[in-house]
Design an enzyme around this catalytic site. Structure first.
Site, PDB file in Angstrom:
ATOM      1  N   LYS A  39      -2.287 -32.084   6.890  1.00 56.67           N
ATOM      2  CA  LYS A  39      -2.622 -33.466   6.511  1.00 56.67           C
ATOM      3  C   LYS A  39      -1.671 -34.434   7.233  1.00 56.67           C
ATOM      4  CE  LYS A  39       0.315 -33.054   2.405  1.00 56.67           C
ATOM      5  NZ  LYS A  39       0.333 -32.748   0.964  1.00 56.67           N
ATOM      6  N   ARG A 137      -1.609 -35.580 -11.475  1.00 56.13           N
ATOM      7  CA  ARG A 137      -1.901 -36.391 -10.300  1.00 56.13           C
ATOM      8  C   ARG A 137      -3.354 -36.177  -9.890  1.00 56.13           C
ATOM      9  NH1 ARG A 137       1.407 -35.285  -4.705  1.00 56.13           N
ATOM     10  NH2 ARG A 137       0.027 -33.475  -4.704  1.00 56.13           N
ATOM     11  N   TYR A 272      21.314 -57.516  14.506  1.00 59.93           N
ATOM     12  CA  TYR A 272      20.905 -58.464  13.460  1.00 59.93           C
ATOM     13  C   TYR A 272      21.874 -58.428  12.290  1.00 59.93           C
ATOM     14  CZ  TYR A 272      16.366 -58.832  15.786  1.00 59.93           C
ATOM     15  OH  TYR A 272      15.368 -59.059  16.683  1.00 59.93           O
ATOM     16  N   MET A 325      13.544 -53.270  15.776  1.00 59.37           N
ATOM     17  CA  MET A 325      12.158 -52.818  15.905  1.00 59.37           C
ATOM     18  C   MET A 325      11.988 -51.840  17.076  1.00 59.37           C
ATOM     19  SD  MET A 325       8.681 -55.069  16.396  1.00 59.37           S
ATOM     20  CE  MET A 325       8.964 -56.055  14.933  1.00 59.37           C
TER      21      MET A 325
HETATM   22  C1  LIG Z   1       1.163 -31.581   0.791  1.00 62.45           C
HETATM   23  C2  LIG Z   1       0.719 -30.455  -0.048  1.00 62.45           C
HETATM   24  C3  LIG Z   1       1.170 -29.161   0.213  1.00 62.45           C
HETATM   25  C4  LIG Z   1       2.261 -28.853   1.228  1.00 62.45           C
HETATM   26  O1  LIG Z   1       3.513 -29.078   0.634  1.00 62.45           O
HETATM   27  P1  LIG Z   1       4.878 -28.816   1.463  1.00 62.45           P
HETATM   28  O2  LIG Z   1       5.954 -29.142   0.495  1.00 62.45           O
HETATM   29  O3  LIG Z   1       4.850 -29.758   2.627  1.00 62.45           O
HETATM   30  O4  LIG Z   1       4.847 -27.406   1.881  1.00 62.45           O
HETATM   31  C5  LIG Z   1       0.610 -28.118  -0.501  1.00 62.45           C
HETATM   32  N1  LIG Z   1      -0.316 -28.357  -1.466  1.00 62.45           N
HETATM   33  C6  LIG Z   1      -0.756 -29.601  -1.768  1.00 62.45           C
HETATM   34  C7  LIG Z   1      -1.751 -29.788  -2.837  1.00 62.45           C
HETATM   35  C8  LIG Z   1      -0.237 -30.697  -1.077  1.00 62.45           C
HETATM   36  O5  LIG Z   1      -0.649 -31.928  -1.395  1.00 62.45           O
END
Ligand SMILES: *Cc1c(COP(=O)(O)O)cnc(C)c1O
Length: 384
Positions: A39, A137, A272, A325
């Site tokens: 992801k 969640r 800055y 930046m």
């Molecule tokens: C992002 C995610 C993972 C991966 O978690 P890591 O800590 O990056 O290994 C696994 N399962 C779900 C449901 C996630 O949202």
């Protein structure tokens, strides 16, 4: 004045390190297998770069958050299984069949919508079911899963995978994790009992695969390993065991070119808000990289060792003032006279300066450093 070939910082992705990391995680989940979470553009590394390398190493199951990412993943992975973690969005349902994607169903509405879709599209891939064991969640609650199973949902729905997600698997001997493992284990038994009954009745040989572990669980837990794990961070070199030696290989190296070396007299300031005051006649090196490239702005605002630094020719060089930046200023007064010149590269992330350290110096986690990696870099895939 020396001229640079390019002002772009260089992001090198070591694909053989990525593959080694997956192999290690896969071995640690034996006799199950490791999937790969890709992801957020493979945590900033790039789906199109990371996914084929992982597939080549043997990974056959991938997880993304959004359908748009899944479509990109499918283009890079003609054969693999691809699950969409954020669930089924009503407006995107037709994409699932076309791209052979599997939603991770997380509510009764999604479950109902998917049943309708599969009735009309029986060739669609099996979905996963997300049960929430404590994150609060995403996912259905355990009692709802029990009700679904009691009502005969399982043989009807062809669920390919049951998964849940840990709250704090990076903490050893964590009570919440222990509770989650117990809850998931109990649900796994309910499912297996129901499947046995279905099998005895001669209706189906279906086995729902189980998935619980993210990166840290591969190292911190003795239990909780099932058919399929879902590592993300550790694949990309993040430390799954905070506070201990990182068992993973570094995957990314970020280097930025020096564009100027300048002398700053004592008592003048740099950058800055005058955040850096030269306590002595100082030498400053200005790098072509900044927060627009995803390097955290507050990485340099703290004095001394707690703050950000870069490595030039083996020397640690602290940031002088805030990250701008497009630029970072380094205090290189302690380096041998004339040893740094425009065109030299400074290491910002890599061996000896890992993403966890960079995250800590910016008051955040390495995950955020990775997923913010910028779009202006010259990106180099190495080790293929
Ligand atoms: C992002 C995610 C993972 C991966 O978690 P890591 O800590 O990056 O290994 C696994 N399962 C779900 C449901 C996630 O949202």
């Amino acid at each position: 004045m020396s001229r640079l070939a390019s002002h772009a910082a260089r992001l090198t992705v070591d694909l053989s390190a990525l593959q080694d990391n997956w192999r290690l995680l896969n071995a640690r989940n034996a006799p199950g297998a490791a999937g790969a979470v890709i992801k957020a553009d493979a945590y900033g590394i790039g789906i199109e770069v990371a996914a084929p390398a992982l597939h080549k190493a043997g990974c056959r199951t991938f997880f993304v958050a959004h359908v748009s990412e899944a479509v990109r993943a499918r283009a890079a992975l003609p054969e693999a299984e691809i699950f969409v973690l954020n669930g089924l969005a009503a407006g995107e349902i037709d994409v699932y069949g076309a791209a052979r994607l599997s939603p991770v169903l997380g509510s009764l509405d999604e479950i109902t919508a998917w049943e309708g879709y599969r009735a009309a599209n029986p060739a669609a891939e099996p979905a996963a079911l997300h049960v929430d064991t404590g994150m609060n969640r995403l996912g259905i609650r355990p009692d709802m899963l029990r009700e679904l199973i009691a009502s005969g949902y399982l043989p009807r729905a062809d669920i390919g995978l049951l998964m849940s997600h840990f709250v704090s698997s990076e903490v050893e001997n964590d009570a919440v994790t222990a509770r989650q493992i117990a809850e998931f284990g109990a649900l796994a038994e309910v499912i297996q009992d129901a499947e046995k009954a279905i099998q005895v009745a001669g209706k189906s040989n279906h086995r729902t695969r189980l998935s619980l572990c993210n990166s840290s669980g591969h190292f911190t837990l003795a239990a909780g390993r099932y058919n399929l794990s879902r590592p993300g961070y550790a694949l990309y070199g993040g430390n799954p065991t905070p506070g201990k030696k990182n068992p993973m290989r570094q995957v990314i190296r970020l280097e930025a070119p020096v564009i100027q070396v300048l002398r700053v007299p004592a008592s003048e300031t740099v950058g800055y808000s005058s955040n850096f005051v030269a306590m002595r006649d100082s030498v400053i090196a200005t790098l072509s990289c900044g927060y627009a490239d995803g390097y955290p702005r507050n990485g340099g605002s703290k004095p001394s060792r707690a703050g950000g630094y870069a490595i030039i020719a083996g020397h640690e060089c602290p940031f002088a003032g805030n990250v701008s930046m497009d630029l970072i200023t380094l205090d290189i007064t302690h380096l041998p006279e004339g040893s740094v010149k425009a065109g030299d590269y400074a290491l910002l992330i890599g061996d000896g300066l890992d993403i966890d350290r960079v995250g800590a110096s910016a008051g955040t986690i390495g995950y955020e450093i990775l997923t913010n990696l910028g779009r202006r870099y010259e990106r180099i895939a190495a080790g293929v």
